[in-house]
Design a protein around this motif. Structure first.
Motif, mmCIF file in Angstrom:
data_model
loop_
_atom_site.group_PDB
_atom_site.id
_atom_site.type_symbol
_atom_site.label_atom_id
_atom_site.label_comp_id
_atom_site.label_asym_id
_atom_site.label_seq_id
_atom_site.Cartn_x
_atom_site.Cartn_y
_atom_site.Cartn_z
ATOM 1 N N ALA A 98 0.954 -1.307 0.078
ATOM 2 C CA ALA A 98 -0.012 0.005 -0.076
ATOM 3 C C ALA A 98 0.740 1.007 0.009
ATOM 4 C CB ALA A 98 -0.777 0.056 1.181
ATOM 5 N N ILE A 99 2.088 1.235 0.731
ATOM 6 C CA ILE A 99 2.731 2.513 0.700
ATOM 7 C C ILE A 99 3.196 2.602 -0.413
ATOM 8 C CG2 ILE A 99 4.912 3.243 1.795
ATOM 9 C CD1 ILE A 99 4.065 1.549 4.341
ATOM 10 N N LEU A 100 4.051 1.408 -1.221
ATOM 11 C CA LEU A 100 4.511 1.601 -2.560
ATOM 12 C C LEU A 100 3.518 2.227 -3.602
ATOM 13 C CD1 LEU A 100 6.639 -1.728 -3.252
ATOM 14 C CD2 LEU A 100 7.252 1.024 -2.689
ATOM 15 N N ALA A 101 2.085 1.641 -3.261
ATOM 16 C CA ALA A 101 1.245 2.068 -4.255
ATOM 17 C C ALA A 101 0.971 3.525 -4.208
ATOM 18 C CB ALA A 101 0.018 1.217 -3.919
ATOM 19 N N ILE A 102 1.246 4.306 -3.154
ATOM 20 C CA ILE A 102 1.081 5.768 -3.070
ATOM 21 C C ILE A 102 1.973 6.173 -4.291
ATOM 22 C CG2 ILE A 102 1.482 7.588 -1.797
ATOM 23 C CD1 ILE A 102 0.745 6.234 0.834
ATOM 24 N N GLY A 103 3.477 5.741 -4.032
ATOM 25 C CA GLY A 103 4.464 6.587 -5.092
ATOM 26 C C GLY A 103 4.057 6.029 -6.439
ATOM 27 N N MET A 104 3.947 4.802 -6.257
ATOM 28 C CA MET A 104 3.573 4.268 -8.006
ATOM 29 C C MET A 104 2.451 5.106 -8.706
ATOM 30 S SD MET A 104 5.040 2.304 -9.835
ATOM 31 C CE MET A 104 5.845 0.764 -9.053
ATOM 32 N N THR A 105 1.275 5.280 -7.829
ATOM 33 C CA THR A 105 0.311 6.186 -8.433
ATOM 34 C C THR A 105 0.498 7.524 -8.848
ATOM 35 O OG1 THR A 105 -1.046 5.142 -6.800
ATOM 36 C CG2 THR A 105 -2.034 6.890 -7.816
ATOM 37 N N LEU A 106 1.514 8.170 -7.909
ATOM 38 C CA LEU A 106 1.844 9.740 -8.376
ATOM 39 C C LEU A 106 2.931 9.444 -9.654
ATOM 40 C CD1 LEU A 106 2.867 11.117 -5.307
ATOM 41 C CD2 LEU A 106 0.838 11.676 -6.706
ATOM 42 N N VAL A 107 3.701 8.507 -9.721
ATOM 43 C CA VAL A 107 4.663 8.271 -10.662
ATOM 44 C C VAL A 107 3.977 8.127 -11.954
ATOM 45 C CG1 VAL A 107 6.272 6.732 -11.843
ATOM 46 C CG2 VAL A 107 6.885 7.710 -9.603
ATOM 47 N N ALA A 141 2.591 -3.691 -7.254
ATOM 48 C CA ALA A 141 2.476 -2.273 -7.050
ATOM 49 C C ALA A 141 1.707 -1.653 -8.385
ATOM 50 C CB ALA A 141 3.785 -1.533 -6.684
ATOM 51 N N ILE A 142 2.300 -1.984 -9.475
ATOM 52 C CA ILE A 142 1.481 -1.466 -10.602
ATOM 53 C C ILE A 142 0.115 -2.201 -10.711
ATOM 54 C CG2 ILE A 142 1.520 -1.548 -13.116
ATOM 55 C CD1 ILE A 142 4.724 -1.951 -13.030
ATOM 56 N N LEU A 143 -0.028 -3.408 -10.367
ATOM 57 C CA LEU A 143 -1.349 -3.804 -10.354
ATOM 58 C C LEU A 143 -2.388 -3.224 -9.311
ATOM 59 C CD1 LEU A 143 -2.920 -6.349 -11.497
ATOM 60 C CD2 LEU A 143 -2.315 -7.835 -9.519
ATOM 61 N N ALA A 144 -1.660 -2.881 -8.348
ATOM 62 C CA ALA A 144 -2.615 -2.000 -7.178
ATOM 63 C C ALA A 144 -3.057 -0.822 -7.809
ATOM 64 C CB ALA A 144 -1.796 -1.861 -6.102
ATOM 65 N N VAL A 145 -2.199 -0.085 -8.797
ATOM 66 C CA VAL A 145 -2.626 1.042 -9.086
ATOM 67 C C VAL A 145 -3.708 0.731 -10.203
ATOM 68 C CG1 VAL A 145 -1.908 3.165 -10.867
ATOM 69 C CG2 VAL A 145 -0.123 2.043 -8.925
ATOM 70 N N ALA A 146 -3.527 -0.388 -11.187
ATOM 71 C CA ALA A 146 -4.388 -0.746 -12.261
ATOM 72 C C ALA A 146 -5.799 -1.273 -11.536
ATOM 73 C CB ALA A 146 -3.993 -1.916 -12.949
ATOM 74 N N ALA A 204 -7.053 6.671 -2.938
ATOM 75 C CA ALA A 204 -7.719 6.062 -1.900
ATOM 76 C C ALA A 204 -7.903 4.656 -2.690
ATOM 77 C CB ALA A 204 -8.964 6.245 -1.571
ATOM 78 N N ALA A 205 -8.187 4.450 -3.842
ATOM 79 C CA ALA A 205 -8.336 3.358 -4.864
ATOM 80 C C ALA A 205 -7.278 2.621 -4.993
ATOM 81 C CB ALA A 205 -9.057 3.859 -6.168
ATOM 82 N N SER A 206 -6.317 3.264 -5.177
ATOM 83 C CA SER A 206 -4.822 2.421 -5.314
ATOM 84 C C SER A 206 -4.559 1.751 -4.160
ATOM 85 C CB SER A 206 -3.592 3.449 -5.724
ATOM 86 O OG SER A 206 -3.724 3.971 -6.906
ATOM 87 N N ILE A 207 -4.711 2.634 -2.830
ATOM 88 C CA ILE A 207 -4.214 1.855 -1.730
ATOM 89 C C ILE A 207 -5.393 0.583 -1.349
ATOM 90 C CG2 ILE A 207 -4.454 2.355 0.922
ATOM 91 C CD1 ILE A 207 -3.355 5.239 0.155
ATOM 92 N N LEU A 208 -6.485 0.813 -1.472
ATOM 93 C CA LEU A 208 -7.321 -0.286 -1.433
ATOM 94 C C LEU A 208 -6.933 -1.412 -2.445
ATOM 95 C CD1 LEU A 208 -9.906 -0.852 0.300
ATOM 96 C CD2 LEU A 208 -11.411 -0.175 -1.550
ATOM 97 N N GLY A 209 -6.597 -1.145 -3.566
ATOM 98 C CA GLY A 209 -6.140 -2.153 -4.409
ATOM 99 C C GLY A 209 -5.054 -2.957 -4.014
ATOM 100 N N ALA A 210 -4.135 -2.421 -3.338
ATOM 101 C CA ALA A 210 -2.966 -2.873 -2.729
ATOM 102 C C ALA A 210 -3.465 -3.920 -1.724
ATOM 103 C CB ALA A 210 -2.086 -1.861 -2.008
ATOM 104 N N TYR A 211 -4.488 -3.642 -0.764
ATOM 105 C CA TYR A 211 -4.869 -4.479 0.363
ATOM 106 C C TYR A 211 -5.687 -5.673 -0.403
ATOM 107 C CZ TYR A 211 -3.146 -1.558 4.068
ATOM 108 O OH TYR A 211 -2.407 -1.073 4.882
ATOM 109 N N VAL A 212 -6.272 -5.211 -1.689
ATOM 110 C CA VAL A 212 -7.125 -6.348 -2.401
ATOM 111 C C VAL A 212 -6.009 -7.573 -2.694
ATOM 112 C CG1 VAL A 212 -8.389 -7.108 -4.314
ATOM 113 C CG2 VAL A 212 -9.165 -4.755 -2.951
#
Lengths: 336, 366
Positions: free
Chosen positions: B73-82, B280-285, B299-307
């Motif tokens: 989830a933490i990685l997803a934050i950065g990956m979403t911005l990138v 991490a990329i998958l979480a963003v997707a 928020a959707a990315s972070i939730l994606g990571a937990y999914v």
């Protein structure tokens, strides 16, 4: 704009060059070794060996293996050795062709892949280069190489399982953490447990691959604990996974080690793992011997003195350590 | 954030929910939860036990999910911005974690692989590791922003070389950090029964929320991702913004590295966080964000990571055959990603509209 393009092109080339330099470290090393060898060669003839190995960064096993080879095949021992490292078969084959061109006397090979070596080994034979395989076998005719020095993974697994049988537990409920599926170590070590478990009617509580990875192992064991499964043996196919499993046990306050609730078994004999054995936190660690160089040297000495090798495949001695009998000396000698 | 960006605010409540991006990971989560509820309700049991250090801690599958999913989830934050700003992904995060983790080990252990005590305070180790990770992030960022190299190609360099660099930092050794305090970050702080990684993740979410609310980085990175030229004409500096997002991802990497090292007091640089970049990329997707940049929903990315972690834990729980595990994961992922694809969403929205209008035939034939 033009400047930017030029600059990016320049940086691009630099990066490419840096990468080439990084990958091709063996090449300059080889030429250097060759020039060094030219001077003392007049007085005392050094035996020229080309060693093709996997990347020493791959694992602790490989690092120990590489260190051992470097130590044995040095000039003081009468060798002029060149090293080439790659995890890719095609790069290894290219390195082998180069060594043959350089007219090495011996080619020592730990192949990344079992297939594709026939042609280059035939070339070696025509050029009079003697080939010795270590650590890994290949799918090629036996006549193409002098000897092959390998670990018998199935035997390693069997030694460990025999030890486990000897513990005479009331019940056997095993969590089995496997390595990367299909690798020789996984097949050998899993095979032994599978057969014995079937014969003796042991319960395999969970059988899952953690891909040699401590974190994954931790999650798998955690999952078994969360699901309320009962178990008393952790059979991890390498030390890292055993470590991950132990982390999960600690979290759930399940005792492990000699005389405790759960028996922990690992493989590879990392130094830190043997220290865990010494501290009685783990119960067993099986060796996967990375020290092939003495075996190889023996073969070369025999061949050089005109002898013949009676046995093509040489299986190394491998130990299994029990936490109740291990000594500090063992840790120092066999830890990698 | 979401509301501001959602242009379809005016629709009916139901279409609003369906159109809201967070619906996709939320629906996936519900699907998994319902599946588990039917298959074995004990999946949701949470109990309080003592750990081996003698402190009470919560345990259960759900706790495991929020514990192990936090790094992602933490990685997803950065990956979403990138992803938003540079219209591409950083595939070197796994290798970067190996580097920052190795730096942390190096600082805390010094040159000795088995020190008796820590050689430096943890905070110093973390700061040095964070600087290293941010420097590597900046390296990627410069290649992407100033040299206009495709993000995937630019980060391929570090993806290839990263683990070797990590090996070199510690001389191919695997040092072990001594002491119990260091284990808090990946385990439990005495007295607090919630796993620390989750607390760290919550802290990161709050900081991110504050950052998005009080700075313009969210808006700017989206506008750069949507149209770089117009952004420039509007006075933004696209290069700097892209670079910033990569540096932020570097910081996320350092935090993840700290948790990972702390879990076992050591790491194995060759396998640590292996393939985490793909997750991490998958979480963003999964969060319904377009991988070709532009608008995003954090928020959707972070939730994606937990999914993703929910899925992994479920598969472990049901003892899916080791060899078949990736296949199952792939099937689920394909379904989720296809469902979240804009084309499919548009079609379902249209279908929903049709269904609704067919209920009022009078209007239809008018």
């Amino acid at each position: 704009m033009k400047l930017r393009k030029l600059l990016s092109a320049a940086i691009g080339t630099m990066l490419c060059m840096a990468m080439v330099a990084g990958c091709g470290q063996s090449a300059p090393a080889a030429t250097q070794a060759a020039t060094q060898a030219a001077t003392p060669a007049a007085s005392d003839k050094l035996i020229k060996v080309g060693i093709i190995n996997n990347d020493p960064n791959e694992s602790g096993y490989r690092t120990a293996n590489d260190k051992d080879l470097q130590k044995t095949f040095c000039e003081a021992n009468g060798f002029d050795a060149s090293f080439a490292y790659s995890l890719k078969n095609d790069e290894q084959i290219t390195a082998a062709q180069k060594f043959i061109q350089d007219e090495v006397d011996y080619l020592l090979l730990s192949a990344a892949d079992t297939a594709g070596w026939d042609t280059v080994l035939k070339d070696a034979q025509t050029a009079g280069v003697k080939v010795i395989l270590f650590d890994r076998t290949i799918d090629a005719d036996e006549s193409l190489y002098e000897a092959s020095i390998v670990s018998d993974m199935a035997k390693e697994g069997q030694t460990a399982v025999d030890w486990l049988v000897g513990q005479n537990l009331d019940k056997y409920e095993v969590i089995h953490l496997q390595g990367v599926m299909g690798s020789a170590a996984q097949k050998g070590r899993s095979g032994a447990l599978d057969t014995t478990a079937k014969e003796k009617g042991w319960t395999i509580v969970t059988q899952q691959t953690a891909e040699w990875n401590a974190e994954k192992a931790q999650q798998i064991v955690q999952s078994a604990i969360d699901s309320g499964k009962s178990f008393n043996v952790i059979y991890a196919e390498n030390d890292d996974m055993a470590k991950g499993a132990v982390a999960a046990l600690d979290k759930a306050n399940i005792s492990h080690g000699v005389g405790k609730d759960v028996i922990v078994m690992g493989f590879d004999c990392n130094k830190w793992a043997l220290e865990e054995l010494l501290a009685q936190n783990w119960n067993y660690d099986g060796q996967c011997n990375p020290f092939q160089s003495s075996y190889i040297k023996e073969i070369i000495d025999t061949l050089e003195s005109g002898g013949t090798i009676s046995q093509k495949t040489i299986i190394m001695d491998e130990k299994g350590f029990d936490a109740s009998t291990i000594t500090q000396e063992d840790v120092d000698n066999y830890g990698i | 954030m979401t509301k501001k960006l959602d242009p379809h605010g005016g629709g009916s409540a139901i279409t609003g929910i369906f159109r809201n991006q967070i619906f996709i990971p939320f629906a996936a989560l519900m699907l998994l939860a319902i599946f588990n509820l039917i298959a074995d309700p004990s999946f949701f049991a949470i109990t309080m036990n003592n750990n081996s250090a003698g402190y009470p801690v919560l345990s259960g599958q759900l706790i495991t999910i929020i514990d192990n999913g936090s790094e992602l989830a933490i990685l997803a934050i950065g990956m979403t911005l990138v992803t938003a700003s540079s219209r591409g992904q950083d595939i070197s995060v796994g290798a970067a974690i190996a580097i920052s983790g190795s730096v942390l080990l190096r600082v805390l252990c010094g040159t000795d692989t088995r020190p008796e005590t820590m050689q430096a305070p943890i905070i110093v180790g973390f700061i040095v590791a964070a600087i290293a990770a941010m420097a590597f992030g900046a390296f990627n960022g410069v290649l992407v922003a100033y040299f206009r190299i495709q993000p995937m190609v630019a980060t391929l360099i570090l993806f290839t070389a990263g683990r070797s660099i990590a090996a070199w930092i510690n001389n191919n050794e695997l040092p072990i950090v001594p002491g119990e305090e260091f284990k808090y970050f990946g385990g439990y702080i005495p007295g607090i029964p919630v796993p620390t990684p989750f607390l760290i993740a919550i802290l990161c979410f709050i900081l991110t929320w504050l950052m998005l609310k009080f700075t313009n980085i969210g808006l700017y990175s989206q506008s750069v991702g949507i149209n770089e030229k117009t952004s420039r004409l509007n006075g933004l500096n696209p290069e700097l913004i892209k670079l910033t997002t990569y540096v932020i991802l570097g910081l996320c990497v350092a935090v993840t590295g700290l948790i990972k090292v702390s879990r076992l007091s050591t790491i194995n640089y060759s396998v640590i966080a292996k393939d985490i970049e793909m997750d991490a990329i998958l979480a963003v997707a999964l969060g319904g964000n377009s991988l070709s940049g532009g608008k995003f929903n954090m928020a959707a990315s972070i939730l994606g990571a937990y999914v993703i972690q929910f899925l992994t834990t479920t598969l472990y729980k049901f003892d899916v055959q080791a060899t078949a595990l990736p296949a199952y994961k792939a099937v689920v992922v394909i379904v989720l990603v296809v469902l979240s694809a804009p084309v499919v969403r548009e079609k379902t929205a249209r279908l929903a509209k049709k269904l609704r209008s067919s209920k009022t035939p009078a209007e239809n034939h008018a």
